[in-house]
Design an enzyme around this catalytic site. Structure first.
Site, PDB file in Angstrom:
ATOM      1  N   GLU A 164       9.911  -7.006   3.668  1.00 11.81           N
ATOM      2  CA  GLU A 164       9.144  -5.722   3.584  1.00 11.81           C
ATOM      3  C   GLU A 164       8.954  -5.223   4.913  1.00 11.81           C
ATOM      4  O   GLU A 164       7.765  -5.012   5.394  1.00 11.81           O
ATOM      5  CB  GLU A 164       7.647  -5.649   2.808  1.00 11.81           C
ATOM      6  CG  GLU A 164       8.011  -6.182   1.638  1.00 11.81           C
ATOM      7  CD  GLU A 164       6.800  -5.874   0.648  1.00 11.81           C
ATOM      8  OE1 GLU A 164       5.854  -5.943   1.035  1.00 11.81           O
ATOM      9  OE2 GLU A 164       6.905  -6.043  -0.765  1.00 11.81           O
ATOM     10  N   GLU A 366      10.568  -9.659  -5.568  1.00 18.59           N
ATOM     11  CA  GLU A 366       9.212  -9.745  -5.845  1.00 18.59           C
ATOM     12  C   GLU A 366       8.823  -8.869  -6.967  1.00 18.59           C
ATOM     13  O   GLU A 366       9.467  -7.735  -6.955  1.00 18.59           O
ATOM     14  CB  GLU A 366       8.210  -9.193  -4.717  1.00 18.59           C
ATOM     15  CG  GLU A 366       7.855 -10.309  -3.791  1.00 18.59           C
ATOM     16  CD  GLU A 366       6.904 -10.102  -2.596  1.00 18.59           C
ATOM     17  OE1 GLU A 366       6.200  -9.507  -2.962  1.00 18.59           O
ATOM     18  OE2 GLU A 366       7.169 -10.446  -1.460  1.00 18.59           O
TER      19      GLU A 366
HETATM   20  C1  BGP Z   1       4.023  -7.614  -1.401  1.00 18.12           C
HETATM   21  C2  BGP Z   1       3.875  -8.673  -0.205  1.00 18.12           C
HETATM   22  C3  BGP Z   1       3.251  -9.801  -0.547  1.00 18.12           C
HETATM   23  C4  BGP Z   1       2.184  -9.859  -1.426  1.00 18.12           C
HETATM   24  C5  BGP Z   1       2.521  -8.847  -2.663  1.00 18.12           C
HETATM   25  C6  BGP Z   1       1.151  -8.385  -3.494  1.00 18.12           C
HETATM   26  O1  BGP Z   1       4.057  -6.238  -0.760  1.00 18.12           O
HETATM   27  O2  BGP Z   1       5.321  -9.013   0.301  1.00 18.12           O
HETATM   28  O3  BGP Z   1       2.954 -10.371   0.795  1.00 18.12           O
HETATM   29  O4  BGP Z   1       0.812  -9.831  -1.099  1.00 18.12           O
HETATM   30  O5  BGP Z   1       2.822  -7.693  -2.052  1.00 18.12           O
HETATM   31  O6  BGP Z   1       0.462  -7.562  -2.790  1.00 18.12           O
HETATM   32  P1  BGP Z   1      -1.173  -7.976  -2.593  1.00 18.12           P
HETATM   33  O7  BGP Z   1      -1.040  -9.166  -2.113  1.00 18.12           O
HETATM   34  O8  BGP Z   1      -1.646  -6.998  -1.280  1.00 18.12           O
HETATM   35  O9  BGP Z   1      -1.814  -7.675  -3.755  1.00 18.12           O
END
Ligand code: BGP
Length: 464
Positions: A164, A366
């Site tokens: 990201e 993801e």
């Molecule tokens: C994505 C990232 C992760 C992860 C996920 C969930 O954007 O790559 O690192 O954290 O989101 O988001 P959050 O943890 O902010 O709830």
């Protein structure tokens, strides 16, 4: 019931800084999260800073076995730059030893490791030299990538340069919600451009080592980003469509053009320059960006991007505004995270990739649902009954299967994060896992209801 192709892979996604912990052990240097935690622990949910992660550093064997027991065949994590290299850019042998051990154990268990090099975790000494605003740091990243490829060249089959890359420019430099809290689109564009250069230099290093035989010919390199097709109102005005163009341009096309064509979208660069936020282009950069083409792409999907024409074109700090959010009246929200749940977005973007970038193979790198206070869903045996997670993943997988049936080149799915982990300033507020991490019980792991469901789907490829 839909079925995914037999060779479709299932795995887990997580990152070094969110899982490893051991933040000062074995020569690890401070990264930007540790610095922020030290400076203002109150900024983190329940005052849980970056220090412990979910203790993967000590529990990697148990965790890899757990992932395997759910029928998963791969996982992604990241090397922490601040663990692998010392301040002089030399390998920290204890840091390297951890990754060697972990990779060897995964191999023994038949698990493929997808290794990412950077997950929002700038080493603090480099942040103090300007972080992504500095060309020196871009060079330092290329050196880091080179060292990592050399060190683990024969152990890793799938490399990724960045997770990201859009997030730090936005969160740290445009919206100012993450340390160092800058709200300046000019600086945000500089970091976004420099990250594009850093990615390209790293791919260049990779290809060089591959040509020299240090890395085998079948090893792949890719980039992972959070993509989303931008949507706008029904019957949009030309201004709404202009908002879509820039949102799509900065978020999606910037990276997609880079990894497929080795250049950045000219219309986006032109608009940025016209609005007073130019990319800091230097002679010779074109040749660097040309090296940025990858072997495949990771597509992280959480929510769609809905935009409309902005009410004001400049904010109070003089920053240009390219779009305002558009609140779709029918939207369904995950209240814990405040993110829209729109499974069809994964299909729409998959089809867009097929149409606009037909040669590009991708996987869902993801996708996941973070929920607050899962204690409320425990049954009498203490097991979290997370039917909402099953529904979330099932809905998304059904759309993935449909995209594949219609020709999208999607080859696998990694769920974020399978085992609960530390989520930046939200710390352990929202839990994503199929496996619970019990903070009050020595970080012990326990399966949630959804784990059994995941296993069924991962092993049969049937979306039950
Ligand atoms: C994505 C990232 C992760 C992860 C996920 C969930 O954007 O790559 O690192 O954290 O989101 O988001 P959050 O943890 O902010 O709830």
């Amino acid at each position: 019931m839909r079925k995914l192709p037999d060779n479709f892979f299932f795995g887990a996604a997580f990152s070094g800084p969110q899982t490893e912990g051991a933040y000062k052990l074995d020569g690890k240097l401070e990264n930007i999260w540790d610095t922020w935690s030290d400076q203002d622990i109150g900024a983190f949910y329940n005052k849980v800073g970056s220090y412990v992660g979910n203790d993967f550093y000590h529990r990697y064997e148990e965790d890899i076995l757990l992932l395997k027991s759910l029928g998963l065949t791969s996982f992604r994590t990241s090397i922490q730059w601040s663990r692998l290299l010392d301040q002089d850019g030399k390998i920290n042998p204890q840091g390297a030893a951890f990754y060697h051990k972990m990779l060897a154990f995964a191999k023994e268990q038949g698990m493929d490791v997808f290794m990412n090099l950077y997950h929002f975790d700038m080493p603090t000494y480099l942040f103090r030299r300007g972080g992504w605003e500095s060309r020196e740091v871009v060079e330092a990243y290329a050196h880091y990538a080179h060292e990592a490829f050399k060190e683990f060249g024969s152990e890793v089959k799938y490399w990724f340069t960045f997770n990201e890359p859009i997030v730090e420019p936005e969160q740290r430099y445009r919206d100012g919600v993450w340390y160092p809290f800058v709200k300046d689109i000019k600086r945000s564009v500089v970091t976004q451009y420099h990250i594009a250069l850093a990615h390209s230099l790293a791919v260049g290093e990779f290809r060089k080592l591959q040509n020299e035989g240090v890395i085998a010919p079948d090893v792949k390199i890719g980039l992972i980003n959070c993509f989303a097709p931008p949507y706008t109102k029904e019957n949009p005005s030309p201004e709404d469509l202009e908002a879509v163009r820039m949102e799509d341009g900065l978020h999606n096309r910037w990276w997609l053009d880079l990894v497929t064509k080795g250049c950045l979208p000219q219309d986006v660069l032109d608009t940025l320059a016209k609005k007073g936020a130019p990319a800091p282009i230097r002679p010779g950069d074109e040749g660097i960006l040309a090296q940025g083409k990858v072997d495949w792409l990771g597509f992280n999907y959480y929510q769609p991007k809905r935009v409309q024409a902005p009410k004001k074109t400049v904010d109070e700090n003089g920053n240009p505004i390219f779009s305002d959010p558009y609140i779709w009246p029918e939207r369904k929200i995950n209240k814990s995270r405040g993110w829209e749940i729109y499974p069809k977005g994964i299909y729409d973007f998959g089809i867009k990739l097929k149409e606009d970038y037909p040669d590009l193979t991708f996987f869902i790198s993801e996708n996941g649902m973070g929920v607050e206070n899962e204690d409320a869903f425990r049954d009498e045996n203490g097991v979290i009954q997370d039917d909402y997670r099953i529904e979330f993943v099932r809905d998304h997988l059904n759309w993935v299967a449909k995209a594949i049936d219609e020709g999208a080149k999607c080859v696998g799915y990694h769920y974020w994060a399978v085992i609960d982990n530390w989520s930046w300033s939200n710390a352990f507020k929202n839990r994503y896992g199929f496996i619970e991490v019990r903070l009050q019980d020595g970080y012990n792991r326990r399966l949630k209801k959804s784990a059994e469901w995941l296993k069924k789907v991962a092993t049969t490829k049937e979306i039950v």
